[in-house]
Design a protein around this motif. Structure first.
Motif, PDB file in Angstrom:
ATOM      1  N   UNK A  37       0.833  -1.204   0.000  1.00 42.05           N
ATOM      2  CA  UNK A  37       0.000   0.000   0.000  1.00 42.05           C
ATOM      3  C   UNK A  37       0.871   1.259   0.000  1.00 42.05           C
ATOM      4  N   UNK A  38       1.880   1.296   0.843  1.00 38.53           N
ATOM      5  CA  UNK A  38       2.773   2.458   0.893  1.00 38.53           C
ATOM      6  C   UNK A  38       3.511   2.624  -0.435  1.00 38.53           C
ATOM      7  N   UNK A  39       4.014   1.529  -0.985  1.00 35.73           N
ATOM      8  CA  UNK A  39       4.707   1.597  -2.274  1.00 35.73           C
ATOM      9  C   UNK A  39       3.793   2.073  -3.390  1.00 35.73           C
ATOM     10  N   UNK A  40       2.542   1.661  -3.370  1.00 32.31           N
ATOM     11  CA  UNK A  40       1.576   2.110  -4.381  1.00 32.31           C
ATOM     12  C   UNK A  40       1.295   3.605  -4.245  1.00 32.31           C
ATOM     13  N   UNK A  41       1.146   4.058  -3.000  1.00 29.02           N
ATOM     14  CA  UNK A  41       0.958   5.493  -2.763  1.00 29.02           C
ATOM     15  C   UNK A  41       2.144   6.286  -3.304  1.00 29.02           C
ATOM     16  N   UNK A  42       3.345   5.843  -2.963  1.00 30.59           N
ATOM     17  CA  UNK A  42       4.544   6.559  -3.397  1.00 30.59           C
ATOM     18  C   UNK A  42       4.695   6.545  -4.916  1.00 30.59           C
ATOM     19  N   UNK A  43       4.391   5.440  -5.544  1.00 33.30           N
ATOM     20  CA  UNK A  43       4.504   5.381  -6.999  1.00 33.30           C
ATOM     21  C   UNK A  43       3.506   6.328  -7.655  1.00 33.30           C
ATOM     22  N   UNK A  44       2.289   6.408  -7.110  1.00 34.73           N
ATOM     23  CA  UNK A  44       1.320   7.376  -7.618  1.00 34.73           C
ATOM     24  C   UNK A  44       1.814   8.803  -7.440  1.00 34.73           C
ATOM     25  N   UNK A  45       2.388   9.077  -6.275  1.00 37.03           N
ATOM     26  CA  UNK A  45       2.934  10.401  -5.982  1.00 37.03           C
ATOM     27  C   UNK A  45       4.067  10.756  -6.942  1.00 37.03           C
ATOM     28  N   UNK A  46       5.018   9.840  -7.103  1.00 35.88           N
ATOM     29  CA  UNK A  46       6.161  10.095  -7.969  1.00 35.88           C
ATOM     30  C   UNK A  46       5.730  10.266  -9.428  1.00 35.88           C
ATOM     31  N   UNK A  47       4.731   9.517  -9.845  1.00 39.30           N
ATOM     32  CA  UNK A  47       4.228   9.629 -11.213  1.00 39.30           C
ATOM     33  C   UNK A  47       3.624  11.005 -11.444  1.00 39.30           C
ATOM     34  N   UNK A  48       2.837  11.485 -10.509  1.00 32.90           N
ATOM     35  CA  UNK A  48       2.194  12.790 -10.648  1.00 32.90           C
ATOM     36  C   UNK A  48       3.202  13.928 -10.628  1.00 32.90           C
ATOM     37  N   UNK A  49       4.316  13.715  -9.978  1.00 33.08           N
ATOM     38  CA  UNK A  49       5.320  14.774  -9.855  1.00 33.08           C
ATOM     39  C   UNK A  49       6.161  14.934 -11.119  1.00 33.08           C
ATOM     40  N   UNK A  50       5.988  14.059 -12.087  1.00 32.48           N
ATOM     41  CA  UNK A  50       6.737  14.120 -13.350  1.00 32.48           C
ATOM     42  C   UNK A  50       8.244  14.273 -13.100  1.00 32.48           C
TER      43      UNK A  50
END
Length: 108
Positions: A37-50
């Motif tokens: 769950x934490x890794x999924x959150x972070x991957x979503x965050x990093x993706x949005x940050x371009x």
């Protein structure tokens, strides 16, 4: 250089995954749930940050790839027997939601 960044991020992520799993996994694999769950959150965050290519290699592919685990998730889900279906569904739904929230936070 990219492969080195992936390896460095993966080493940190995999070590953290091991420590969390070792500490929290018992009858129900709570540690595996948490890291996914934490890794999924972070991957979503990093993706949005371009992020630039090197940061994606380090943080996305390396760290998040090392932190999250499909193999342990599959083995532990199977080991739970009938409870495994609920565990699997809950993990997938919460991880997808966490990714969406991370992406939303990153867009803000």
């Amino acid at each position: 250089m990219t492969a080195l960044l992936v390896g460095l991020g993966g080493a940190v992520g995999a070590t953290l995954r091991f420590l969390v799993g070792h500490r929290l996994d018992r009858d129900v694999p709570v540690g595996t749930f948490v890291v996914n769950v934490v890794g999924s959150f972070l991957l979503g965050l990093f993706t949005a940050m371009s992020l630039d290519e090197q940061l994606v290699a380090l943080l996305g592919t390396g760290f998040c790839g090392g932190l999250t685990t499909y193999s342990a998730f599959a083995v532990q889900t199977h080991a739970l027997g009938r409870r495994g279906a609920l565990y699997a569904a809950l993990t997938v739904l919460v991880a997808l939601g966490a990714c969406a929230v991370g992406f939303w936070v990153g867009q803000a």
